[in-house]
Design an enzyme around this catalytic site. Structure first.
Site, mmCIF file in Angstrom:
data_model
loop_
_atom_site.group_PDB
_atom_site.id
_atom_site.type_symbol
_atom_site.label_atom_id
_atom_site.label_comp_id
_atom_site.label_asym_id
_atom_site.label_seq_id
_atom_site.Cartn_x
_atom_site.Cartn_y
_atom_site.Cartn_z
ATOM 1 N N PHE A 130 0.924 -1.250 -0.003
ATOM 2 C CA PHE A 130 -0.020 -0.121 0.157
ATOM 3 C C PHE A 130 0.847 1.244 -0.013
ATOM 4 O O PHE A 130 1.691 1.263 0.765
ATOM 5 C CB PHE A 130 -0.993 0.068 1.240
ATOM 6 C CG PHE A 130 -1.822 1.193 1.191
ATOM 7 C CD1 PHE A 130 -2.969 1.365 0.218
ATOM 8 C CD2 PHE A 130 -1.511 2.314 1.886
ATOM 9 C CE1 PHE A 130 -3.802 2.320 0.159
ATOM 10 C CE2 PHE A 130 -2.364 3.548 1.878
ATOM 11 C CZ PHE A 130 -3.561 3.476 1.052
ATOM 12 N N ASP A 217 9.253 2.647 2.013
ATOM 13 C CA ASP A 217 7.977 3.316 2.420
ATOM 14 C C ASP A 217 7.819 3.088 4.039
ATOM 15 O O ASP A 217 7.314 2.024 4.290
ATOM 16 C CB ASP A 217 6.608 3.027 1.531
ATOM 17 C CG ASP A 217 5.403 3.684 1.995
ATOM 18 O OD1 ASP A 217 5.401 4.247 3.078
ATOM 19 O OD2 ASP A 217 4.473 3.519 1.296
ATOM 20 N N LYS A 246 2.468 9.782 8.406
ATOM 21 C CA LYS A 246 1.709 9.433 9.542
ATOM 22 C C LYS A 246 1.951 10.001 10.809
ATOM 23 O O LYS A 246 1.502 10.877 11.337
ATOM 24 C CB LYS A 246 1.504 7.771 9.738
ATOM 25 C CG LYS A 246 0.601 7.171 8.583
ATOM 26 C CD LYS A 246 0.075 5.914 8.667
ATOM 27 C CE LYS A 246 -0.858 5.760 7.908
ATOM 28 N NZ LYS A 246 -0.841 5.005 6.477
HETATM 29 C C1 LIG Z 1 -1.076 5.361 5.138
HETATM 30 C C2 LIG Z 1 0.128 4.767 4.118
HETATM 31 C C3 LIG Z 1 0.198 5.526 2.921
HETATM 32 C C4 LIG Z 1 -0.549 6.883 2.487
HETATM 33 O O1 LIG Z 1 -0.525 7.847 3.230
HETATM 34 P P1 LIG Z 1 -1.633 8.993 3.195
HETATM 35 O O2 LIG Z 1 -1.282 9.983 4.327
HETATM 36 O O3 LIG Z 1 -3.046 8.384 3.676
HETATM 37 O O4 LIG Z 1 -1.543 9.694 1.669
HETATM 38 C C5 LIG Z 1 1.534 5.183 2.075
HETATM 39 N N1 LIG Z 1 2.086 4.130 2.521
HETATM 40 C C6 LIG Z 1 1.883 3.485 3.620
HETATM 41 C C7 LIG Z 1 2.771 2.431 3.832
HETATM 42 C C8 LIG Z 1 0.876 3.688 4.563
HETATM 43 O O5 LIG Z 1 0.539 3.317 5.611
#
Ligand SMILES: *Cc1c(COP(=O)(O)O)cnc(C)c1O
Length: 396
Positions: A130, A217, A246
């Protein structure tokens, strides 16, 4: 009474509204208290209404909220210094969200490729990953649910199974357009999938051999969540690019794309930008978060509390038939059942516990780093009851 009538139907929120919070506790508009084992999806690492963050942003707001990236911003420079010191990386681009941080990483990888005369720069991404909801990041995401209906997708991604080095070695042999590998150190959204302990080390090696960028990420795993400042520090390697968001602002929107000098050097004035990114207010929050994490030693606390919570859950659920696995790294924990358990989301809410369900069968816990032992015990007790009740009812 307020309702959802004029909200776009992107979420189907539970019929509960929180009015205030303190630490790991939220209070709803009826005065009912909840133990928050989700932290607004890994955002409020310091818990709710942390006084240091509240003070930093209220002070900053009375002085200056926004100027523009056309001018220097002291908080932004200071936050970049701090993030580089903690990560060992060299430069930072600030955004407002995780998806935007990943957009910056993807654009950087493409510039890096074009600089090497690769006309169709391509990034290796993983199954069940994700990376966000913008067009490029949903294209990078390994979930048909996230992509469906939004075709045509952005090109320039090839997909490999997670935790499978061999498949990427094969891609390396057959595709000369690869410029980077983009990967989560632990997959959060797909249900706390933890790769082999040496997975990132092997990816690092493979990227070195092929002159690819290793882009992590760490939007969910970063900022102490796994018991290190950044999850790659478990492996004693360094990525070329890392994205954060986050927990960086404890709820104030902020994202960051960090890079080594080598990777960052492809970015020149005019290549990329953001109106709000890295403004004085957001960076005041980020600075307060880091300062508090340091003074309260929250990273090592997260490590210890993570072990405690994992071992307690494993102990309580050890002989429960229907529990497939209890796993975790720091305060990222997953309990996988052998059957769907989506109803536990609302059942737990009724019991005053916030958690999430992923992939239908996995309970995901992301409690705040300030969690006390008593609160950890309460989480274990409630979850054990919920899981056993669910499994007994299914068996009956
Ligand atoms: C939450 C998340 C995203 C997206 O972040 P947003 O602030 O919602 O755009 C991308 N990568 C990972 C691993 C995430 O947990």
């Amino acid at each position: 009474m307020a309702n959802n009538e004029h909200l776009m139907n992107t979420y189907a929120p539970m019929p509960v509204t929180f009015e205030s919070g303190k630490g790991a506790i939220l209070t709803d508009t009826n005065g009912k208290e909840y133990l928050d084992a989700l932290s607004g999806i890994a955002v409020c690492g310091l818990g709710h209404a942390h006084p240091a963050v509240a003070q930093a942003i209220s002070e900053q707001a009375t002085r200056l909220i926004h100027t523009s990236n056309l001018y220097q911003i002291e908080n932004q420079q200071n936050l970049a210094d701090k993030l580089c010191e903690l990560s060992g990386l060299d430069r930072v681009f600030f955004s407002n969200s995780g998806a935007e941080a990943n957009e910056a990483a993807i654009k950087l990888a493409r510039l890096y490729g074009h600089q090497k005369n690769i006309d169709v720069p391509t990034i290796v991404v993983m199954e069940n990953s994700f990376h966000g909801r913008t067009m490029a990041t949903l294209s990078a995401t390994g979930s048909r649910k996230v992509q469906a209906g939004f075709e045509p997708l952005v090109q320039g991604f090839v997909r490999a199974p997670y935790n499978d080095i061999e498949s990427i070695e094969n891609i390396a042999k057959n595709n000369s357009n690869i410029v980077a590998v983009m990967v989560e150190p632990v997959q959060g959204e797909s249900g706390i999938q933890i790769p082999d302990a040496d997975y990132l080390n092997k990816l690092r090696e493979l990227c070195n051999q092929n002159d690819w960028l290793l882009m992590l990420d760490e939007i969910q795993t970063g900022m102490g969540r796994t018991g290190e400042w950044f999850a790659f520090q478990h492996n004693k390697i360094k990525p070329d690019v890392m994205t954060l968001a986050k927990a960086l602002g404890n709820g104030v929107p902020i994202g960051a794309c960090l890079a080594s000098e080598k990777a960052a050097s492809v970015m020149k004035p005019g290549n990329h930008g953001s109106t709000f990114g890295g403004n004085p207010l957001a960076c005041a929050a980020g600075l307060a978060v880091i300062k508090t994490m340091e003074s309260e030693q929250l990273v090592s606390k997260a490590k210890d509390m993570g072990v405690y919570l994992l071992e307690s859950l494993q102990k309580e659920l050890a002989n429960v038939e229907g529990v497939r696995e209890v796993r975790g790294l720091g305060l990222m924990l997953g309990i996988e059942l052998d059957q769907p358990c989506t109803e536990l989301f609302s059942k737990a809410l009724e019991e005053g516990l916030l958690l999430a369900i992923q992939a239908d069968t996995i309970i995901r816990l992301l409690p705040p780093l300030i969690l006390s032992t008593e609160q950890a015990d309460a989480i274990v007790k409630k979850i054990t009851q919920l899981v056993i009740t669910l499994l007994q009812q299914e068996a009956a």
